[in-house]
Write an enzyme that holds these catalytic residues in place. Structure first.
Site, PDB file in Angstrom:
ATOM      1  NE  ARG A  55      -7.560  -8.587   0.480  1.00  0.00           N
ATOM      2  CZ  ARG A  55      -7.234  -7.849  -0.566  1.00  0.00           C
ATOM      3  NH1 ARG A  55      -6.273  -6.948  -0.482  1.00  0.00           N
ATOM      4  NH2 ARG A  55      -7.867  -8.002  -1.717  1.00  0.00           N
ATOM      5  CE  LYS A 114      -4.385  -1.964   1.303  1.00  0.00           C
ATOM      6  NZ  LYS A 114      -5.412  -2.218   2.306  1.00  0.00           N
TER       7      LYS A 114
HETATM    8  C1  9MG Z   1     -10.132  -5.728  -0.898  1.00  0.00           C
HETATM    9  N1  9MG Z   1      -9.153  -5.164   0.011  1.00  0.00           N
HETATM   10  C2  9MG Z   1      -8.143  -4.290  -0.293  1.00  0.00           C
HETATM   11  N2  9MG Z   1      -7.467  -3.973   0.806  1.00  0.00           N
HETATM   12  C3  9MG Z   1      -8.035  -4.648   1.840  1.00  0.00           C
HETATM   13  C4  9MG Z   1      -7.808  -4.726   3.220  1.00  0.00           C
HETATM   14  O1  9MG Z   1      -6.859  -4.014   3.796  1.00  0.00           O
HETATM   15  N3  9MG Z   1      -8.599  -5.523   3.964  1.00  0.00           N
HETATM   16  C5  9MG Z   1      -9.607  -6.240   3.385  1.00  0.00           C
HETATM   17  N4  9MG Z   1     -10.363  -7.019   4.190  1.00  0.00           N
HETATM   18  N5  9MG Z   1      -9.877  -6.206   2.074  1.00  0.00           N
HETATM   19  C6  9MG Z   1      -9.112  -5.419   1.330  1.00  0.00           C
END
Ligand code: 9MG
Length: 270
Positions: free
Chosen positions: A253, A217
Site C-alpha cells: 500500500r 511512515k
Molecule cells: C488506512 N491505512 C493506513 N495505513 C495502513 C496500512 O498499513 N494497512 C492498511 N490495510 N490500511 C492502512
C-alpha cells in the site's frame, strides 16, 4: 464463482493511497478536493496500481473519527469519479462500506479494525462478495502510539490475525477473499515495526496473502536520524517495500505508485 485473492491481486501488486482527508500524516489535504482525488486515483492506475484505496477518515496517530455522514460526503464523489477502475474502500463503518461496494463498485474493503469497529461490517462484506483486508492495530488511532507494548510482537500479531480470519470465515466471508496485514505503525514502536518486517514470513505462514503499508511512515524518517519524524521519504519507502515483498508481502500500500511498481517489477524478476 469466487475469484481467489491471489488470482485477482498477483504478487507483487501495488495499492495506491488516496486519502480524502484534511489531516493524513503524509499527504495532509492534497487530495481533499474530489477532483484532485479523482485525478490522483486515475494517475495511479495509469502508473500500474492494481487497486486504489480511497479513505475519508484519517487513521494517523492522534486522529479523531468522523461521522458516517461526513465520511460519505468525502468519499462518494471520489468513488463516483473512479467508477470502472479497481477501487477499495478504506473504512471501519459498515454503511460506508455498503455504499462503496453495493452502489459504487468498490471491490475490496480495507478495515483497519479487522471487523471489530462496526458489528454490521462482516454482513456487508459477506453479502457483497467483496475482498477484505484484516489489519492488526493495538488500541485506537487517538491513543495507539502513546505506549505500545508487546511480549513477542510477531507472535501476538500473528495470533490476532489468525483469530480475526477465523471470525471472518465464521461470519460467511470466504477465506480465499481475505488478505492479512500486520498494521505497520498502528500501536507499534519503530522496533516493533522492524521486527514485524524482519519476520514477515511468520505472518505469511498463516496462509493468506499479506498486505504491507509502510509507505512514508514515520518509522522510516526515524531510521534516517530524526527521532521526531512524522513521515518517511519515497526512497526509504521503496526500499522497505522491496524487502517486505522479498519476505512474503503480496500487496504494497503506497503513495508513490510509479516508483514502487518499477522497483517491485525488478525485484520480482530477480
Ligand atoms: C488506512 N491505512 C493506513 N495505513 C495502513 C496500512 O498499513 N494497512 C492498511 N490495510 N490500511 C492502512
Amino acid at each position: 464463482m469466487t475469484v481467489p485473492f491471489e488470482q485477482r491481486f498477483p504478487r507483487p501488486s501495488v495499492m495506491g493511497v488516496v486519502n480524502v482527508t484534511p489531516d493524513s500524516f503524509s499527504d495532509a489535504g492534497v487530495h481533499f478536493r474530489p477532483e484532485d482525488a479523482i485525478a490522483a486515483g486515475r494517475r495511479m492506475v495509469d502508473e500500474g496500481a492494481a487497486i486504489v484505496d480511497v479513505g475519508g477518515e484519517s487513521t494517523r496517530p492522534g486522529s479523531e473519527g468522523v461521522s458516517v455522514e461526513e465520511e460519505l460526503r468525502r468519499v462518494v464523489p471520489v468513488l463516483e469519479g473512479l467508477r470502472g477502475l479497481p477501487v477499495s474502500i478504506d473504512t471501519a463503518k459498515a454503511e460506508v462500506a455498503r455504499v462503496a461496494v453495493a452502489e459504487l463498485g468498490a471491490v475490496l474493503v480495507n478495515d483497519v479494525t479487522a471487523l471489530r469497529g462496526d458489528s454490521g461490517m462482516s454482513e456487508v462484506v459477506a453479502e457483497s462478495g467483496a475482498f477484505l483486508c484484516l489489519m492488526h492495530m493495538q488500541g485506537a488511532p487517538r491513543t495507539m502510539q502513546l505506549d505500545p507494548r508487546y511480549g513477542d510482537v510477531v507472535a501476538e500479531v500473528a495470533a490476532f490475525l489468525e483469530e480475526r480470519l477465523a471470525f471472518a470465515v465464521a461470519a460467511g466471508i470466504p477465506e480465499e477473499r481475505i488478505c492479512l496485514d500486520p498494521g505497520i505503525g498502528f500501536g507499534k514502536t519503530v522496533e516493533h515495526n522492524l521486527e514485524l518486517l524482519r519476520r514477515l514470513d511468520e505472518i505469511a505462514a498463516l496462509g493468506r496473502p499479506v498486505l504491507v503499508g509502510i509507505s512514508r511512515k514515520s518509522t522510516l524518517g526515524r531510521l534516517l536520524g530524526d527521532p521526531q519524524a512524522r513521515t518517511g521519504t519515497t526512497a526509504a519507502s521503496v526500499a522497505a517495500a522491496v524487502l517486505a515483498f522479498e519476505r512474503g508481502a503480496s500487496i504494497l500500500r503506497v503513495h508513490d505508485v510509479r516508483e514502487h511498481v518499477e522497483a517491485l517489477a525488478v525485484a520480482a524478476a530477480l
